[in-house]
Motif scaffolding. Structure first.
Motif, PDB file in Angstrom:
ATOM      1  N   LYS A 122       0.833  -1.207   0.000  1.00 47.30           N
ATOM      2  CA  LYS A 122       0.000   0.000   0.000  1.00 47.30           C
ATOM      3  C   LYS A 122       0.866   1.255   0.000  1.00 47.30           C
ATOM      4  CE  LYS A 122      -3.454   2.433   2.826  1.00 47.30           C
ATOM      5  NZ  LYS A 122      -2.611   3.585   3.167  1.00 47.30           N
ATOM      6  N   GLU A 123       1.928   1.256   0.797  1.00 45.84           N
ATOM      7  CA  GLU A 123       2.813   2.419   0.861  1.00 45.84           C
ATOM      8  C   GLU A 123       3.580   2.602  -0.449  1.00 45.84           C
ATOM      9  OE1 GLU A 123       2.826   4.674   3.075  1.00 45.84           O
ATOM     10  OE2 GLU A 123       1.492   3.673   4.487  1.00 45.84           O
ATOM     11  N   ILE A 124       3.991   1.509  -1.057  1.00 40.58           N
ATOM     12  CA  ILE A 124       4.726   1.605  -2.317  1.00 40.58           C
ATOM     13  C   ILE A 124       3.812   2.106  -3.441  1.00 40.58           C
ATOM     14  CG2 ILE A 124       5.933   0.249  -4.094  1.00 40.58           C
ATOM     15  CD1 ILE A 124       7.073  -1.450  -1.758  1.00 40.58           C
ATOM     16  N   ARG A 125       2.559   1.717  -3.408  1.00 43.84           N
ATOM     17  CA  ARG A 125       1.610   2.170  -4.443  1.00 43.84           C
ATOM     18  C   ARG A 125       1.487   3.692  -4.476  1.00 43.84           C
ATOM     19  NH1 ARG A 125      -4.134  -0.252  -4.769  1.00 43.84           N
ATOM     20  NH2 ARG A 125      -4.029   0.574  -6.887  1.00 43.84           N
ATOM     21  N   GLU A 126       1.735   4.333  -3.348  1.00 43.86           N
ATOM     22  CA  GLU A 126       1.620   5.789  -3.306  1.00 43.86           C
ATOM     23  C   GLU A 126       2.689   6.486  -4.146  1.00 43.86           C
ATOM     24  OE1 GLU A 126       1.474   7.272   0.642  1.00 43.86           O
ATOM     25  OE2 GLU A 126      -0.425   6.286   1.146  1.00 43.86           O
ATOM     26  N   ILE A 127       3.794   5.797  -4.390  1.00 38.74           N
ATOM     27  CA  ILE A 127       4.884   6.451  -5.132  1.00 38.74           C
ATOM     28  C   ILE A 127       5.248   5.732  -6.424  1.00 38.74           C
ATOM     29  CG2 ILE A 127       5.917   7.648  -3.152  1.00 38.74           C
ATOM     30  CD1 ILE A 127       7.605   4.526  -4.343  1.00 38.74           C
ATOM     31  N   TYR A 128       4.594   4.589  -6.710  1.00 41.11           N
ATOM     32  CA  TYR A 128       4.984   3.808  -7.890  1.00 41.11           C
ATOM     33  C   TYR A 128       3.769   3.161  -8.539  1.00 41.11           C
ATOM     34  CZ  TYR A 128       6.966   0.048 -10.709  1.00 41.11           C
ATOM     35  OH  TYR A 128       7.274  -0.800 -11.734  1.00 41.11           O
TER      36      TYR A 128
ATOM     37  N   SER B  93      11.593   2.114 -16.173  1.00 38.91           N
ATOM     38  CA  SER B  93      10.331   2.561 -15.579  1.00 38.91           C
ATOM     39  C   SER B  93       9.870   1.651 -14.445  1.00 38.91           C
ATOM     40  CB  SER B  93       9.234   2.634 -16.646  1.00 38.91           C
ATOM     41  OG  SER B  93       9.022   1.360 -17.227  1.00 38.91           O
ATOM     42  N   ASP B  94      10.680   0.655 -14.092  1.00 43.47           N
ATOM     43  CA  ASP B  94      10.321  -0.286 -13.033  1.00 43.47           C
ATOM     44  C   ASP B  94      10.992   0.100 -11.714  1.00 43.47           C
ATOM     45  OD1 ASP B  94       8.627  -1.818 -14.709  1.00 43.47           O
ATOM     46  OD2 ASP B  94      10.393  -2.777 -15.594  1.00 43.47           O
ATOM     47  N   LEU B  95      10.905  -0.773 -10.719  1.00 41.90           N
ATOM     48  CA  LEU B  95      11.306  -0.423  -9.346  1.00 41.90           C
ATOM     49  C   LEU B  95      12.091  -1.550  -8.697  1.00 41.90           C
ATOM     50  CD1 LEU B  95      10.733   1.736  -6.939  1.00 41.90           C
ATOM     51  CD2 LEU B  95       8.990   0.096  -6.226  1.00 41.90           C
TER      52      LEU B  95
ATOM     53  N   GLY C 275      20.176   4.219 -13.990  1.00 38.45           N
ATOM     54  CA  GLY C 275      19.394   4.653 -12.836  1.00 38.45           C
ATOM     55  C   GLY C 275      17.917   4.337 -12.931  1.00 38.45           C
ATOM     56  N   ILE C 276      17.426   3.526 -11.962  1.00 39.55           N
ATOM     57  CA  ILE C 276      15.994   3.271 -11.843  1.00 39.55           C
ATOM     58  C   ILE C 276      15.595   3.512 -10.392  1.00 39.55           C
ATOM     59  CG2 ILE C 276      16.135   1.561 -13.688  1.00 39.55           C
ATOM     60  CD1 ILE C 276      15.575  -0.601 -11.628  1.00 39.55           C
ATOM     61  N   PRO C 277      14.320   3.804 -10.117  1.00 42.58           N
ATOM     62  CA  PRO C 277      13.909   4.120  -8.748  1.00 42.58           C
ATOM     63  C   PRO C 277      14.014   2.920  -7.815  1.00 42.58           C
ATOM     64  CG  PRO C 277      12.005   4.032 -10.210  1.00 42.58           C
ATOM     65  CD  PRO C 277      13.220   3.930 -11.081  1.00 42.58           C
ATOM     66  N   PHE C 278      14.198   3.223  -6.513  1.00 44.06           N
ATOM     67  CA  PHE C 278      14.216   2.135  -5.535  1.00 44.06           C
ATOM     68  C   PHE C 278      13.633   2.594  -4.203  1.00 44.06           C
ATOM     69  CE2 PHE C 278      17.909   4.219  -3.922  1.00 44.06           C
ATOM     70  CZ  PHE C 278      18.310   3.635  -2.726  1.00 44.06           C
ATOM     71  N   VAL C 279      13.204   1.610  -3.428  1.00 47.94           N
ATOM     72  CA  VAL C 279      12.625   1.811  -2.095  1.00 47.94           C
ATOM     73  C   VAL C 279      13.450   1.020  -1.102  1.00 47.94           C
ATOM     74  CG1 VAL C 279      10.624   1.245  -0.634  1.00 47.94           C
ATOM     75  CG2 VAL C 279      10.271   2.274  -2.903  1.00 47.94           C
ATOM     76  N   GLN C 280      13.688   1.603   0.061  1.00 47.75           N
ATOM     77  CA  GLN C 280      14.423   0.922   1.130  1.00 47.75           C
ATOM     78  C   GLN C 280      13.447   0.363   2.167  1.00 47.75           C
ATOM     79  OE1 GLN C 280      17.622   0.258   1.660  1.00 47.75           O
ATOM     80  NE2 GLN C 280      18.968   1.924   1.006  1.00 47.75           N
ATOM     81  N   ILE C 281      13.575  -0.936   2.471  1.00 46.68           N
ATOM     82  CA  ILE C 281      12.888  -1.545   3.615  1.00 46.68           C
ATOM     83  C   ILE C 281      13.971  -2.166   4.491  1.00 46.68           C
ATOM     84  CG2 ILE C 281      11.121  -3.150   4.426  1.00 46.68           C
ATOM     85  CD1 ILE C 281       9.771  -2.997   1.742  1.00 46.68           C
ATOM     86  N   PRO C 282      14.555  -1.380   5.408  1.00 49.72           N
ATOM     87  CA  PRO C 282      15.675  -1.876   6.215  1.00 49.72           C
ATOM     88  C   PRO C 282      15.200  -2.828   7.314  1.00 49.72           C
ATOM     89  CG  PRO C 282      15.096   0.358   6.871  1.00 49.72           C
ATOM     90  CD  PRO C 282      14.244   0.028   5.684  1.00 49.72           C
TER      91      PRO C 282
END
Length: 352
Positions: free
Chosen positions: A26-32, A95-97, A120-127
């Motif tokens: 749900k949180e990732i959907r907000e930005i991707y 265009s992917d993540l 360069g492609i976008p990424f999200v951190q889940i530490p």
């Protein structure tokens, strides 16, 4: 708790909340809103959280996983070609993540892969480690190691979002709780005497149980402020390297196989403060305060080698500029300075 890192077009949100991993999709959907996600993790973390995360993500995206062996050896430039090959095989486009699910090794390597794959492609951190939650997942420093030294190939590449769930720390081995506390104590030393006092009163990680989310938030907020002030590590941000000049040298001396990063940072913080106190640069008694708190959290204060054995690695430190080292010292607990010096600051025969 929500914090915002304000960096213009590179701004992003950091969420810190127990149970957050359960609603990561749900949180990732907000930005991707793209088509595909590649999760990069290690075999240890993936065994706990990988399948459940992919199950969430597959409701919205095509997903693949790149799973690395756990440990510092995976944060190597030699590992990258295999990672790139798996991303290509999965059809990951610009265009992917990428989602980095893991501790500091995974976050650093996945972030560097994101920064360099297809330019360069976008990424999200889940530490998922304490060290990554309080430090390495925030700020956009991504890197891999060379055999000659730690983090010598890297980039500044900000994530699109950071999702921090303190509940995942329940599955961490005890050593890696101690490891993360090295960085937590660092923040108290350099910027927050009240945090240092809270840690001292708690006396152990178990004693912090009721304050854990607060402690993580305070560390992340300090880093957020410093990164906003100095995104590219040319001034104020160097304060975050307290203890690291010695720490990286210790890690390399033992081929990244003996002291963990947080343990090496603990040694570096105490030993450099002991030297600076002897030189009259730090308030008397500060090194003793640091030693007590490190030992109470199960961290080492020495590694049993002479400084002469560490100097070659220190020559390659990223803070070494035109044969001048910019050392991070404390005036006292909670107040740090950048101190221009050189390798003569470290006496060859001193044992650390």
């Amino acid at each position: 708790m929500e914090l915002n890192v304000n960096l213009g077009k590179d701004s992003y949100r950091i969420l810190i909340e127990r149970g957050l991993l359960k609603r990561a999709a749900k949180e990732i959907r907000e930005i991707y809103q793209g088509k595909k996600i590649a999760v990069i993790s290690d075999d240890s973390v993936y065994a706990f959280y990988g399948e459940s995360l992919l199950e969430q993500l597959k409701e919205y995206w095509e997903c693949s996983a790149v799973i690395l062996p756990h440990g510092e050896a995976s944060k190597s430039i030699d590992v990258l070609p295999g990672v790139y090959a798996q991303l290509l095989e999965a059809g990951i486009s610009r265009s992917d993540l990428i989602v980095a699910l893991g501790g500091g090794v995974v976050g650093d390597l996945a972030g560097f892969a994101a920064a360099t794959y297809l330019r360069g492609i976008p990424f999200v951190q889940i530490p998922t480690s304490l060290l990554a939650q309080v430090d390495s997942s925030v700020g956009g420093k991504v890197a891999v190691d060379l055999k000659e030294g730690k983090n010598l190939v890297g980039a500044f590449y900000q994530p699109k979002k950071v999702l921090i769930d303190p509940d995942v720390l329940k599955t961490l081995p005890e050593r890696y709780i101690h490891d993360g506390m090295g960085e937590v104590i660092k923040y108290g030393c350099i910027k927050d005497a009240e945090l240092f006092a809270l840690l001292r009163r708690a006396g152990s990680f178990d004693g912090l149980a009721d304050h854990l989310t607060e402690v993580i938030t305070r560390c992340v907020d300090i880093k957020r402020q410093v990164v906003e002030e100095d995104q590219f590590d040319t001034g104020e941000r160097m304060l975050l390297n307290f203890g690291h000049t010695l720490a990286h040298a210790v890690e390399q001396r033992f081929a990244y196989e003996r002291e963990s990063h947080g343990e090496a940072v603990a040694i570096g913080m105490y030993q450099i403060t002991r030297i600076s106190e002897e030189l009259g640069l730090t308030r008397e008694g500060t090194a003793g305060e640091i030693r007590k708190i490190l030992e109470s959290y199960g961290l080492p204060v020495s590694c049993g080698v002479h400084l002469s054995e560490l100097k070659e690695a220190m020559k390659r430190d990223k803070k070494n500029f035109k044969n001048s080292l910019r050392l991070i010292l404390l005036k006292e607990i909670g107040e740090s300075i950048i101190y221009p010096s050189d390798l003569s600051f470290f006496e060859d025969e001193r044992m650390v």
